[in-house]
Scaffold this motif. Structure first.
Motif, PDB file in Angstrom:
ATOM      1  N   SER A 199      11.018  14.386  -5.060  1.00  0.00           N
ATOM      2  CA  SER A 199      10.470  14.857  -3.786  1.00  0.00           C
ATOM      3  C   SER A 199       9.238  14.055  -3.377  1.00  0.00           C
ATOM      4  O   SER A 199       8.770  14.164  -2.247  1.00  0.00           O
ATOM      5  CB  SER A 199      10.115  16.343  -3.875  1.00  0.00           C
ATOM      6  OG  SER A 199       9.007  16.553  -4.741  1.00  0.00           O
ATOM      7  N   LYS A 200       8.711  13.250  -4.306  1.00  0.00           N
ATOM      8  CA  LYS A 200       7.495  12.494  -4.018  1.00  0.00           C
ATOM      9  C   LYS A 200       7.702  10.979  -4.015  1.00  0.00           C
ATOM     10  O   LYS A 200       6.774  10.244  -3.683  1.00  0.00           O
ATOM     11  CB  LYS A 200       6.418  12.847  -5.048  1.00  0.00           C
ATOM     12  CG  LYS A 200       5.965  14.299  -4.994  1.00  0.00           C
ATOM     13  CD  LYS A 200       4.888  14.569  -6.038  1.00  0.00           C
ATOM     14  CE  LYS A 200       4.419  16.015  -5.984  1.00  0.00           C
ATOM     15  NZ  LYS A 200       3.369  16.283  -7.011  1.00  0.00           N
ATOM     16  N   VAL A 201       8.870  10.518  -4.381  1.00  0.00           N
ATOM     17  CA  VAL A 201       9.076   9.077  -4.484  1.00  0.00           C
ATOM     18  C   VAL A 201       8.951   8.401  -3.122  1.00  0.00           C
ATOM     19  O   VAL A 201       9.151   9.027  -2.070  1.00  0.00           O
ATOM     20  CB  VAL A 201      10.456   8.739  -5.097  1.00  0.00           C
ATOM     21  CG1 VAL A 201      10.551   9.250  -6.518  1.00  0.00           C
ATOM     22  CG2 VAL A 201      11.588   9.279  -4.233  1.00  0.00           C
ATOM     23  N   LYS A 202       8.603   7.122  -3.175  1.00  0.00           N
ATOM     24  CA  LYS A 202       8.547   6.301  -1.977  1.00  0.00           C
ATOM     25  C   LYS A 202       9.515   5.143  -2.156  1.00  0.00           C
ATOM     26  O   LYS A 202       9.458   4.417  -3.142  1.00  0.00           O
ATOM     27  CB  LYS A 202       7.126   5.773  -1.749  1.00  0.00           C
ATOM     28  CG  LYS A 202       6.101   6.848  -1.416  1.00  0.00           C
ATOM     29  CD  LYS A 202       4.733   6.234  -1.126  1.00  0.00           C
ATOM     30  CE  LYS A 202       3.724   7.293  -0.738  1.00  0.00           C
ATOM     31  NZ  LYS A 202       2.399   6.703  -0.420  1.00  0.00           N
ATOM     32  N   ASN A 203      10.418   4.994  -1.191  1.00  0.00           N
ATOM     33  CA  ASN A 203      11.350   3.878  -1.201  1.00  0.00           C
ATOM     34  C   ASN A 203      11.773   3.580   0.232  1.00  0.00           C
ATOM     35  O   ASN A 203      11.239   4.176   1.180  1.00  0.00           O
ATOM     36  CB  ASN A 203      12.558   4.170  -2.102  1.00  0.00           C
ATOM     37  CG  ASN A 203      13.306   5.443  -1.718  1.00  0.00           C
ATOM     38  OD1 ASN A 203      13.734   5.601  -0.573  1.00  0.00           O
ATOM     39  ND2 ASN A 203      13.453   6.369  -2.677  1.00  0.00           N
ATOM     40  N   PHE A 211       0.810  -1.217   0.000  1.00  0.00           N
ATOM     41  CA  PHE A 211       0.000   0.000   0.000  1.00  0.00           C
ATOM     42  C   PHE A 211       0.846   1.271   0.000  1.00  0.00           C
ATOM     43  O   PHE A 211       0.318   2.372   0.125  1.00  0.00           O
ATOM     44  CB  PHE A 211      -0.928  -0.017   1.220  1.00  0.00           C
ATOM     45  CG  PHE A 211      -1.584  -1.354   1.429  1.00  0.00           C
ATOM     46  CD1 PHE A 211      -2.606  -1.787   0.593  1.00  0.00           C
ATOM     47  CD2 PHE A 211      -1.163  -2.205   2.445  1.00  0.00           C
ATOM     48  CE1 PHE A 211      -3.203  -3.028   0.770  1.00  0.00           C
ATOM     49  CE2 PHE A 211      -1.752  -3.449   2.633  1.00  0.00           C
ATOM     50  CZ  PHE A 211      -2.777  -3.866   1.797  1.00  0.00           C
ATOM     51  N   GLN A 212       2.172   1.120  -0.136  1.00  0.00           N
ATOM     52  CA  GLN A 212       3.071   2.272  -0.113  1.00  0.00           C
ATOM     53  C   GLN A 212       3.890   2.336  -1.393  1.00  0.00           C
ATOM     54  O   GLN A 212       5.107   2.448  -1.377  1.00  0.00           O
ATOM     55  CB  GLN A 212       3.983   2.191   1.111  1.00  0.00           C
ATOM     56  CG  GLN A 212       3.272   2.360   2.438  1.00  0.00           C
ATOM     57  CD  GLN A 212       2.638   3.742   2.586  1.00  0.00           C
ATOM     58  OE1 GLN A 212       3.221   4.750   2.171  1.00  0.00           O
ATOM     59  NE2 GLN A 212       1.458   3.802   3.189  1.00  0.00           N
ATOM     60  N   GLN A 213       3.226   2.261  -2.540  1.00  0.00           N
ATOM     61  CA  GLN A 213       3.898   2.350  -3.831  1.00  0.00           C
ATOM     62  C   GLN A 213       3.606   3.703  -4.479  1.00  0.00           C
ATOM     63  O   GLN A 213       2.520   4.251  -4.309  1.00  0.00           O
ATOM     64  CB  GLN A 213       3.437   1.218  -4.746  1.00  0.00           C
ATOM     65  CG  GLN A 213       3.693  -0.179  -4.194  1.00  0.00           C
ATOM     66  CD  GLN A 213       3.362  -1.256  -5.205  1.00  0.00           C
ATOM     67  OE1 GLN A 213       3.944  -1.312  -6.289  1.00  0.00           O
ATOM     68  NE2 GLN A 213       2.423  -2.127  -4.863  1.00  0.00           N
TER      69      GLN A 213
END
Length: 485
Positions: A426-430, A416-418
């Protein structure tokens, strides 16, 4: 050798044609200096996986990021990071004489607070016990996300088609374990440590995800299967909330299939750890990087995806009371549809996606030649690897400083965190979104905010405290009606 070069070149060309415009412009802060296009992986690399990393005394890989002594300023090729991930995977999944993967013999978070200090940090046979750590506070006899949990790090639950939750387990090599134990929040050691302390070279931690297989049900084809102790869950209700959580000390034996594995390790010049992740090949559809659309779908069914389901109905978290739980069958409803939104984790380096896929293809081909059941691990593919520029990790680093697979996620661990694009750093999730020096300083009291430290990149330091993610899921029922068990 010529054939291998031809295959790699064709793979790069094919990927470029299949996904035009796959690379977003990479901000200077996230760029790794380009090197001349080289063969990926290097000649003879795959042949050495078993010889170099699957022997009983094979050392954990650390040298893929070591500078060339003849040209120490030359940047490390992107391919090396993905080669490291596959080497770490081969090391972790090497089977012993009892056909137990190496990672399952390593210390767990439960061992960090064990009174048996000499035995706790050693490599020895262990029972795979999932969702078994107690926490302090919360007013509930709950458990924290750590050595094994039924919630993901964001507190949500991936519900398999059979209604069972997907569990996690965490395993540390002795080098990592020793440093974690010296920096535990629960003992007050973290609070006394120095800001710039780091984990030493060779520290490694692995996070596995497990699908519980129902009696009479077949596991995903080609998956590694073992027995585990899984917790019995229960439901607690109040006037305003419903909470689903484990019954303390109550377990049942169940067959589980390995569906995902994070490999995380400190290599030369990378104290932030390299972070790679693997999935079973039948888990979910895989969407080429930066092309995900909610209107998309796949006509093929997968372990965690029903054929022809709109992607807009996938990767959606559900909490109580909409998420229901039957205490008799121990199953949840509704189930979750999942999809991998970035096939190679949004790899942002030149040739990056092709590098990931070439490393995977060659690595799988050689693991497939090993004797069963070792050959089962050829059915797992590398999603990608993420890291930071050499020796750049500092007290202010976060996900925007990532290099490589900058939108890396595993559909069984970060469902749920993709984030569907790497166009805006500034918006990427990793991994570095949650794993950084400020892991314990952003909370609103309680608990109290702790000082930033480089070792805070490890969430194992929170075991036994309120800083850990509670291994329970709750929902507010003030405005909704719970339909019962």
């Amino acid at each position: 050798m010529t054939l291998r070069f031809s295959f790699t070149a064709l793979a790069i060309a094919a990927l470029a044609m299949a996904a035009p415009g796959i690379h977003a412009t990479v901000p200077a802060s996230a760029q790794q200096a380009a090197t001349q296009m080289a063969l990926c992986p290097s000649l003879g690399w795959a042949e050495g996986l078993v010889r170099n990393f699957q022997q009983p005394n094979s050392p954990f890989p650390v040298n893929d990021t070591k500078p060339d002594p003849n040209n120490p300023t030359k940047p490390i090729p992107d391919c090396n990071f993905h080669m490291w991930s596959f080497e770490a995977f081969a090391w972790a999944t090497a089977l012993n004489a009892l056909n137990v993967p190496r990672f399952m013999t390593l210390p767990t978070e439960e061992d960090l607070l064990s009174p048996q200090q000499l035995l706790a940090g050693t490599v020895h046979p262990r029972t795979l016990q999932l969702a078994a750590r107690s926490i302090v506070g919360e007013g509930l006899p709950g458990y924290s996300e750590g050595a094994g949990a039924f919630v993901q790090a964001d507190g949500n639950v991936l519900v398999a088609p059979n209604g069972y939750p997907v569990y996690t387990s965490v395993h540390m090599n002795p080098t990592y374990f020793a440093t974690a134990r010296k920096n535990l929040i629960a003992t007050g050691a973290y609070q006394k440590g120095q800001p710039n302390d780091t984990f030493p070279l060779g520290s490694a931690v692995f996070k596995a995800t497990w699908l519980r297989v129902a009696p009479g049900e077949d596991p995903p084809a080609g998956a590694f299967v073992t027995q585990a102790q899984v917790p019995v869950l229960t439901v607690q209700r109040s006037a305003t909330a419903i909470t689903i959580l484990p019954v303390p000390g109550k377990f049942v034996s169940a067959k589980v299939a390995l569906v995902g594995l994070h490999v995380v390790g400190v290599t030369v010049n990378h104290p932030e750890f390299l972070w790679g992740t693997f999935e079973h090949k039948l888990n979910t559809p895989q969407v080429p990087d930066n092309t995900f659309s909610p209107s998309g779908s796949s006509s093929t069914g997968y372990t965690f995806y029903k054929a022809n389901t709109s992607y807009g109905q996938a990767n959606i978290a559900v909490t109580p009371p909409l998420l229901t739980f039957n205490t008799i069958t121990q199953r949840f409803s509704p189930t979750t549809n999942a999809v991998l939104e970035n096939q190679t984790g949004g790899e942002n380096q030149p040739g990056g996606p092709a590098n990931v896929q070439s490393v995977t293809t060659q690595g799988q081909s050689y693991l497939a030649k090993t004797k069963a059941p070792q050959s089962l691990f050829a059915n797992y593919y590398l999603v990608g690897t993420v890291w930071m520029l050499p020796n750049s990790y500092n007290l202010n680093s976060d996900q925007s400083n990532a290099v490589g697979s900058v939108t890396l996620a595993n559909t069984t661990a970060e469902t749920f965190q993709q984030y569907p694009s790497n166009a805006d750093m500034s918006k990427v999730k990793n991994c570095f979104m949650c794993h950084n020096a400020s892991s314990y300083s952003f909370q609103t009291p309680p608990p109290e905010q702790l000082n930033n430290r480089l070792v805070a990149i490890s969430h194992t330091l929170s075991v036994g405290t309120d800083y850990a993610v509670p291994n329970m899921i709750s929902g507010n029922v003030r405005m909704q009606f719970f339909k019962g068990q």
